[in-house]
Design a protein around this motif. Sequence first.
Motif, PDB file in Angstrom:
ATOM      1  N   PHE A 155      -5.170   0.913  33.166  1.00  0.00           N
ATOM      2  CA  PHE A 155      -4.530   0.829  34.365  1.00  0.00           C
ATOM      3  C   PHE A 155      -5.108   1.950  35.148  1.00  0.00           C
ATOM      4  O   PHE A 155      -4.933   1.858  36.514  1.00  0.00           O
ATOM      5  N   SER A 156      -5.291   3.280  34.613  1.00  0.00           N
ATOM      6  CA  SER A 156      -5.868   4.278  35.433  1.00  0.00           C
ATOM      7  C   SER A 156      -6.807   5.127  34.610  1.00  0.00           C
ATOM      8  O   SER A 156      -6.725   5.182  33.461  1.00  0.00           O
ATOM      9  N   THR A 157      -7.916   5.727  35.265  1.00  0.00           N
ATOM     10  CA  THR A 157      -9.031   6.402  34.509  1.00  0.00           C
ATOM     11  C   THR A 157      -9.317   7.722  35.011  1.00  0.00           C
ATOM     12  O   THR A 157      -9.056   7.857  36.074  1.00  0.00           O
ATOM     13  N   ASN A 158      -9.718   8.446  33.971  1.00  0.00           N
ATOM     14  CA  ASN A 158     -10.269  10.056  34.799  1.00  0.00           C
ATOM     15  C   ASN A 158     -11.656  10.090  33.809  1.00  0.00           C
ATOM     16  O   ASN A 158     -12.029   9.462  33.022  1.00  0.00           O
ATOM     17  N   ASN A 159     -12.099  11.430  33.980  1.00  0.00           N
ATOM     18  CA  ASN A 159     -13.431  11.640  33.380  1.00  0.00           C
ATOM     19  C   ASN A 159     -13.522  12.795  32.382  1.00  0.00           C
ATOM     20  O   ASN A 159     -14.392  13.609  32.112  1.00  0.00           O
ATOM     21  N   LEU A 160     -12.004  13.170  32.004  1.00  0.00           N
ATOM     22  CA  LEU A 160     -12.158  14.385  31.077  1.00  0.00           C
ATOM     23  C   LEU A 160     -12.881  14.276  29.903  1.00  0.00           C
ATOM     24  O   LEU A 160     -13.469  15.308  29.253  1.00  0.00           O
ATOM     25  N   HIS A 161     -13.196  13.058  29.294  1.00  0.00           N
ATOM     26  CA  HIS A 161     -13.817  12.949  28.092  1.00  0.00           C
ATOM     27  C   HIS A 161     -15.457  13.466  28.273  1.00  0.00           C
ATOM     28  O   HIS A 161     -16.006  13.929  27.152  1.00  0.00           O
ATOM     29  N   ASN A 162     -15.911  13.470  29.479  1.00  0.00           N
ATOM     30  CA  ASN A 162     -17.187  13.780  29.713  1.00  0.00           C
ATOM     31  C   ASN A 162     -17.464  15.601  29.547  1.00  0.00           C
ATOM     32  O   ASN A 162     -18.625  15.876  29.305  1.00  0.00           O
ATOM     33  N   LEU A 163     -16.253  16.190  29.373  1.00  0.00           N
ATOM     34  CA  LEU A 163     -16.550  17.584  29.041  1.00  0.00           C
ATOM     35  C   LEU A 163     -16.829  17.821  27.601  1.00  0.00           C
ATOM     36  O   LEU A 163     -17.377  19.107  27.602  1.00  0.00           O
ATOM     37  N   ILE A 164     -16.784  16.909  26.741  1.00  0.00           N
ATOM     38  CA  ILE A 164     -17.255  17.191  25.577  1.00  0.00           C
ATOM     39  C   ILE A 164     -18.617  16.216  25.081  1.00  0.00           C
ATOM     40  O   ILE A 164     -19.102  15.960  24.092  1.00  0.00           O
ATOM     41  N   TYR A 165     -19.281  15.910  26.250  1.00  0.00           N
ATOM     42  CA  TYR A 165     -20.389  14.779  26.031  1.00  0.00           C
ATOM     43  C   TYR A 165     -21.666  15.955  25.514  1.00  0.00           C
ATOM     44  O   TYR A 165     -21.786  17.083  26.008  1.00  0.00           O
ATOM     45  N   LEU A 166     -22.497  15.345  24.510  1.00  0.00           N
ATOM     46  CA  LEU A 166     -23.405  16.251  23.967  1.00  0.00           C
ATOM     47  C   LEU A 166     -24.200  16.751  25.089  1.00  0.00           C
ATOM     48  O   LEU A 166     -24.883  18.182  24.846  1.00  0.00           O
ATOM     49  N   CYS A 167     -24.874  16.104  25.730  1.00  0.00           N
ATOM     50  CA  CYS A 167     -25.626  16.488  26.967  1.00  0.00           C
ATOM     51  C   CYS A 167     -25.252  17.734  27.810  1.00  0.00           C
ATOM     52  O   CYS A 167     -25.916  18.562  28.213  1.00  0.00           O
ATOM     53  N   TYR A 168     -23.796  17.731  28.129  1.00  0.00           N
ATOM     54  CA  TYR A 168     -23.373  18.763  28.718  1.00  0.00           C
ATOM     55  C   TYR A 168     -23.281  20.006  27.855  1.00  0.00           C
ATOM     56  O   TYR A 168     -23.452  21.021  28.488  1.00  0.00           O
ATOM     57  N   LEU A 169     -22.995  19.761  26.691  1.00  0.00           N
ATOM     58  CA  LEU A 169     -23.257  20.969  25.683  1.00  0.00           C
ATOM     59  C   LEU A 169     -24.576  21.604  25.637  1.00  0.00           C
ATOM     60  O   LEU A 169     -24.764  22.638  25.743  1.00  0.00           O
ATOM     61  N   VAL A 170     -25.341  20.616  25.682  1.00  0.00           N
ATOM     62  CA  VAL A 170     -27.091  21.111  25.597  1.00  0.00           C
ATOM     63  C   VAL A 170     -27.470  21.752  26.809  1.00  0.00           C
ATOM     64  O   VAL A 170     -27.873  22.925  26.929  1.00  0.00           O
ATOM     65  N   PHE A 171     -26.866  21.324  28.195  1.00  0.00           N
ATOM     66  CA  PHE A 171     -26.938  22.114  29.319  1.00  0.00           C
ATOM     67  C   PHE A 171     -26.081  23.470  29.487  1.00  0.00           C
ATOM     68  O   PHE A 171     -26.699  24.463  29.778  1.00  0.00           O
ATOM     69  N   LEU A 172     -24.977  23.600  28.706  1.00  0.00           N
ATOM     70  CA  LEU A 172     -24.236  24.748  28.479  1.00  0.00           C
ATOM     71  C   LEU A 172     -25.017  25.792  27.569  1.00  0.00           C
ATOM     72  O   LEU A 172     -25.167  26.800  28.438  1.00  0.00           O
ATOM     73  N   ILE A 173     -25.649  25.204  26.691  1.00  0.00           N
ATOM     74  CA  ILE A 173     -26.225  26.222  26.037  1.00  0.00           C
ATOM     75  C   ILE A 173     -27.722  26.666  26.680  1.00  0.00           C
ATOM     76  O   ILE A 173     -28.072  27.785  26.471  1.00  0.00           O
ATOM     77  N   GLY A 174     -28.277  25.960  27.520  1.00  0.00           N
ATOM     78  CA  GLY A 174     -29.347  26.234  28.000  1.00  0.00           C
ATOM     79  C   GLY A 174     -29.249  27.159  29.256  1.00  0.00           C
ATOM     80  O   GLY A 174     -29.987  28.264  29.312  1.00  0.00           O
ATOM     81  N   TRP A 175     -28.023  27.264  29.896  1.00  0.00           N
ATOM     82  CA  TRP A 175     -27.760  28.392  31.080  1.00  0.00           C
ATOM     83  C   TRP A 175     -27.367  29.650  30.345  1.00  0.00           C
ATOM     84  O   TRP A 175     -27.658  30.772  30.862  1.00  0.00           O
ATOM     85  N   LEU A 176     -26.721  29.536  29.068  1.00  0.00           N
ATOM     86  CA  LEU A 176     -26.428  30.891  28.405  1.00  0.00           C
ATOM     87  C   LEU A 176     -27.533  31.500  28.201  1.00  0.00           C
ATOM     88  O   LEU A 176     -27.691  32.771  28.197  1.00  0.00           O
ATOM     89  N   ALA A 177     -28.675  30.882  27.435  1.00  0.00           N
ATOM     90  CA  ALA A 177     -29.819  31.031  26.990  1.00  0.00           C
ATOM     91  C   ALA A 177     -30.668  32.090  28.281  1.00  0.00           C
ATOM     92  O   ALA A 177     -31.138  33.070  27.891  1.00  0.00           O
ATOM     93  N   LEU A 178     -30.405  31.333  29.449  1.00  0.00           N
ATOM     94  CA  LEU A 178     -31.392  32.034  30.537  1.00  0.00           C
ATOM     95  C   LEU A 178     -30.337  33.264  31.131  1.00  0.00           C
ATOM     96  O   LEU A 178     -31.124  33.982  31.188  1.00  0.00           O
ATOM     97  N   LEU A 179     -29.167  33.197  31.165  1.00  0.00           N
ATOM     98  CA  LEU A 179     -28.503  34.230  31.968  1.00  0.00           C
ATOM     99  C   LEU A 179     -28.473  35.393  31.099  1.00  0.00           C
ATOM    100  O   LEU A 179     -28.439  36.609  31.453  1.00  0.00           O
ATOM    101  N   PHE A 180     -28.227  35.106  29.663  1.00  0.00           N
ATOM    102  CA  PHE A 180     -27.991  36.183  28.916  1.00  0.00           C
ATOM    103  C   PHE A 180     -29.011  36.742  27.832  1.00  0.00           C
ATOM    104  O   PHE A 180     -29.336  37.771  27.092  1.00  0.00           O
ATOM    105  N   GLY A 181     -30.162  35.802  27.633  1.00  0.00           N
ATOM    106  CA  GLY A 181     -31.158  35.838  26.854  1.00  0.00           C
ATOM    107  C   GLY A 181     -30.975  35.861  25.330  1.00  0.00           C
ATOM    108  O   GLY A 181     -31.881  36.578  24.678  1.00  0.00           O
ATOM    109  N   TRP A 182     -29.884  35.397  25.032  1.00  0.00           N
ATOM    110  CA  TRP A 182     -29.468  35.343  23.526  1.00  0.00           C
ATOM    111  C   TRP A 182     -30.521  34.264  22.939  1.00  0.00           C
ATOM    112  O   TRP A 182     -30.790  33.258  23.231  1.00  0.00           O
TER     113      TRP A 182
END
Length: 266
Positions: free
Chosen positions: A69-96
């Motif tokens: 009846f109605s949809t949204n995209n909150l499920h994409n927040l736990i998409y694996l590729c979105y997690l990979v993206f997160l880990i990537g910019w954390l590595a660049l920004l903080f050098g961890w």
Amino acid sequence: MKLNDNKFERRLGVFFMVLWILIFIFYLTWDGWLYEWRDCGYSGPNQHFDLDLVDMEYERTSDGGITYFSTNNLHNLIYLCYLVFLIGWLALLFGWEWARQGAMATMGISLVAALSTLDLSDHAYMLQIVYDVVHLSGIVIGAYLFSKYYLKTSKSLPIVFGTWVVYLISHLMFTPWPFWEKVGQAYFSVNQINDLPFFLFGVEYILVVAIILSVNFLVEKLNSRTSNKVLRVLIPIGLYFVLCLVMYSMGLIIVQDMDMKTCIIG
């Protein structure tokens, strides 16, 4: 919290962080899905932005199907590729180091996902374009890190096994309980939780972990023998490209499709 001493990587990290946040906002506010767009374009009833974050409405039918009846995209927040993206910019920004190793170790997830969505007509759709940006960001960050650093498989284990945790969370959040008895009934196939080649109570993801670790072990050995930056990037990309072809030919890559029946015809 100490930032990366490498000024170029720090600036690159800021760029990808801002991009990641913009995508976060997009996922929160854009309601439309690709499958509805295929049927009725941007005139579909859910093809819009809004600030209602809990407007996902659906009903399960007696035959096991779902009426939307109605949809949204909150499920994409736990998409694996979105997690990979997160880990990537954390590595660049903080050098961890743990993030750097994790981003390199999981780059293949984004690469295989990108190669699995090659229906060119879909890439004219706004949400699919955002998916493309997520995939390409993970690939670009991973490629850059491979050109600068050497992968240590043992140091990437927390992130690699962390993807398994995200996979299980997606089952818990989107599949009716108990999820091991209702497999394939999630309202959306986040990380392919509906369209699986086989299912074993969530333990089936160990195969993905084994593949990632096996490819990364081979990458680690091959890259350690060369100082050529281009080769160090091409080796993991080439191996995951071949892996994707093999998995696709074996029917192990299944891209979700659905008839939402939400378009108004009249």
